[in-house]
Design a protein around this motif. Structure first.
Motif, PDB file in Angstrom:
ATOM      1  N   ALA A  53      -1.904   1.488   1.619  1.00 54.53           N
ATOM      2  CA  ALA A  53      -1.261   2.503   0.779  1.00 54.53           C
ATOM      3  C   ALA A  53      -0.713   1.854  -0.489  1.00 54.53           C
ATOM      4  O   ALA A  53      -0.871   2.381  -1.603  1.00 54.53           O
ATOM      5  CB  ALA A  53      -0.147   3.197   1.557  1.00 54.53           C
ATOM      6  N   ALA A  54      -0.079   0.692  -0.322  1.00 56.03           N
ATOM      7  CA  ALA A  54       0.458  -0.037  -1.477  1.00 56.03           C
ATOM      8  C   ALA A  54      -0.672  -0.497  -2.405  1.00 56.03           C
ATOM      9  O   ALA A  54      -0.542  -0.443  -3.642  1.00 56.03           O
ATOM     10  CB  ALA A  54       1.264  -1.242  -0.991  1.00 56.03           C
TER      11      ALA A  54
ATOM     12  N   ARG B 250      -3.656   0.930  -2.772  1.00 54.39           N
ATOM     13  CA  ARG B 250      -4.215   2.096  -3.489  1.00 54.39           C
ATOM     14  C   ARG B 250      -3.290   2.526  -4.624  1.00 54.39           C
ATOM     15  O   ARG B 250      -3.742   2.882  -5.709  1.00 54.39           O
ATOM     16  CB  ARG B 250      -4.475   3.235  -2.500  1.00 54.39           C
ATOM     17  CG  ARG B 250      -5.732   3.024  -1.642  1.00 54.39           C
ATOM     18  CD  ARG B 250      -6.072   4.251  -0.815  1.00 54.39           C
ATOM     19  NE  ARG B 250      -5.175   4.402   0.325  1.00 54.39           N
ATOM     20  CZ  ARG B 250      -5.415   3.918   1.548  1.00 54.39           C
ATOM     21  NH1 ARG B 250      -6.524   3.241   1.785  1.00 54.39           N
ATOM     22  NH2 ARG B 250      -4.565   4.100   2.534  1.00 54.39           N
ATOM     23  N   GLU B 251      -1.989   2.466  -4.354  1.00 54.97           N
ATOM     24  CA  GLU B 251      -1.008   2.838  -5.383  1.00 54.97           C
ATOM     25  C   GLU B 251      -1.109   1.907  -6.591  1.00 54.97           C
ATOM     26  O   GLU B 251      -0.909   2.315  -7.736  1.00 54.97           O
ATOM     27  CB  GLU B 251       0.405   2.783  -4.790  1.00 54.97           C
ATOM     28  CG  GLU B 251       1.408   3.614  -5.555  1.00 54.97           C
ATOM     29  CD  GLU B 251       2.716   3.731  -4.789  1.00 54.97           C
ATOM     30  OE1 GLU B 251       3.751   3.383  -5.376  1.00 54.97           O
ATOM     31  OE2 GLU B 251       2.696   4.159  -3.614  1.00 54.97           O
ATOM     32  N   ALA B 252      -1.445   0.642  -6.307  1.00 52.46           N
ATOM     33  CA  ALA B 252      -1.586  -0.350  -7.382  1.00 52.46           C
ATOM     34  C   ALA B 252      -2.975  -0.327  -8.023  1.00 52.46           C
ATOM     35  O   ALA B 252      -3.264  -1.120  -8.923  1.00 52.46           O
ATOM     36  CB  ALA B 252      -1.294  -1.742  -6.825  1.00 52.46           C
TER      37      ALA B 252
END
Length: 475
Positions: free
Chosen positions: A91-92, A94-96
């Motif tokens: 998730a982190a 993809r956020e980045a």
């Protein structure tokens, strides 16, 4: 054809998720290419610490007990297949805006310009056997090949090794396909689809979609199972290269663009001149070992992929004759008092057990173990008429017992209330008491083995040992 965009790995900051059997080779390969590698791992046990020490000695950073936090400066994540897509680390990432690759994606990207094309196989059951059959057929045609991928031979090792290949027979799991967005096979097959690994994928739809990724960008043939419409639906949904064909395999007489069976002969109506009128004999059913229905389907799928690669008919026959199945896959252990004892310990889910049960007419069934969330009503209802009796072992045997009570109440059931490894000898003795001459005692557990055994191999070994003890006692 999938990118090789990253040509300069020097100093590129890559995070490898997981120390598993694919994580360690990936970390070493990336480090060898000059990347700055950090491995993160949830576990922090003795084994993980030993693995970490080995990597740290090479100059690779390892963070144990913290697989959730994205290391600062990460430019790419390479994950082991087992890590679920809903992990906080991803998730982190993809956020980045970071890409997440699996080991198969990494291998695909690192292929050389003259790399061997891939003939790829996936499916809920039968993958390993089909890939091994395919490699045997390709070898019979004089081609340099290897059976690789999820079968236990690292694609990274093969792609970066010195040995040259003409073509690779590649087994791919749904996990591997999920993390391989740019993979483009020469031709590919989905053998079947049944609920499995749903805890990982989240739903049957997501599981099927990941299996279907194997067809993306196929050049020559998308091979599907005529008896399993879901596999054909995946072909229809795939974005393939212009001219790529859908090729079906069936246990019935084949139509045009299909391989099938006619009067005991494996027949090709896909890779022939004028397929509306012509058919090519490939092999006899007797050339397939064992000639159980699902294994004939495996052989047809392997033949279809080989024919898509231009292999002549004789090589299909010779390759199937030369193929020896792995242990614990419908392996005939012995005949005792006119009863055949068959070890299919590899049948670790209901779909595999269903195929196994369909291969015999009158069965004393040894089943049970860890159900992994499975239900057994459909399996029992479909097989009830073949059952002489059932012997149940393992932690979740009650689920099978209840399904038998609902759908086969007349079938005698022995419920062995034990999960120790010695239970297998007791199970075989109980099965012998139920069996009559001409019957088959079939170990097809429809469950995983870890409640009683280290793995399905050990379970199969225990069954074979119990049968041998039975027959030597007679001697």
């Amino acid at each position: 054809m999938g990118g090789r965009e990253v040509t300069d790995w020097q100093g590129r900051r890559v995070t490898v998720a997981g120390l598993g059997v694919s994580g360690i080779p990936a970390a070493k390969v990336l480090h060898g290419l000059g990347a700055a590698v950090t491995v993160v791992n949830d576990g922090d046990d003795e084994r993980a610490r030993a693995q970490a020490a080995e990597l740290e000695a090479l100059g690779i950073t390892v963070r144990l007990g913290d697989g959730a936090t994205l290391p600062e400066g990460t430019e790419l994540i390479v994950t082991t297949p087992g890590w679920k897509p809903d992990k906080p680390l991803f998730a982190a990432a993809r956020e980045a805006g970071l890409e997440i690759w699996g080991d198969v994606e990494l291998a695909w990207r690192l292929r050389g310009p003259d790399a061997a094309p891939w003939l790829a196989v996936t499916g809920t059951n039968g993958k390993t056997t089909t890939v091994q059959m395919l490699a045997s057929i390709l070898r019979a045609a004089g081609l340099r090949t290897a059976a690789v991928g999820n079968i236990g031979v690292s694609l990274l090792d093969v792609v970066l090794g010195d040995e040259q290949y003409d073509v690779l027979a590649v087994e791919l799991s749904s996990y591997q396909l999920h993390w391989a967005p740019s993979l483009r096979a020469h031709s590919a097959a989905v053998l079947n689809l049944a609920p499995d690994h749903l805890d990982w994928h989240g739903s049957m739809e997501a599981y099927a979609a990941d299996k279907g990724r194997i067809y993306e960008g196929n050049r020559i043939a998308c091979v599907y199972n005529v008896a399993d419409k879901a596999t054909e639906d995946l072909v229809r949904a795939a974005d393939v290269e212009e001219g790529c064909r859908a090729v079906g395999f069936t246990l019935a007489a084949p139509g045009p663009s299909q391989l099938g069976v006619v009067e005991g002969i494996l027949v090709d109506r896909a890779f022939v001149e004028d397929r509306q009128k012509n058919a090519q004999e490939l092999a006899e059913v007797a050339d397939v070992r064992p000639p159980a229905p699902h294994n004939i389907a495996n052989a047809l799928a392997a033949a279809a992929l080989a024919r898509a690669f231009g292999v002549p008919p004789k090589a299909v026959r010779d390759g199937l004759r030369a193929f020896t199945p792995d242990a614990h896959r419908i392996a005939h252990v012995a005949d005792v008092d006119g009863v055949a004892y068959i070890d299919d310990s590899k049948a670790t889910n209901t779909h595999a057990a269903q195929a196994s049960l369909a291969a015999y007419e009158s069965i004393v069934w040894i089943a049970g173990g860890l159900a992994k969330g499975a239900t057994f009503d459909e399996l029992v209802a479909g097989s009830a008429k073949r059952l002489r009796g059932a012997v149940l072992i393992g932690a979740d045997r009650a689920l099978i017992r209840e399904a038998l009570a609902r759908h086969a109440p007349e079938v005698p059931v022995v419920d062995l209330d034990r999960t120790d490894t010695g239970a297998m000898l007791a199970a075989v003795r109980e099965a012998r008491a139920l069996a009559r001459a001409g019957d088959t005692v079939l170990l097809a557990p429809a469950c995983a083995s870890m409640d009683m055994f280290v793995n399905y191999n050990k379970r199969g070994d225990a069954f074979a040992e119990a049968v041998r003890e039975l027959s030597s006692a007679d001697g």
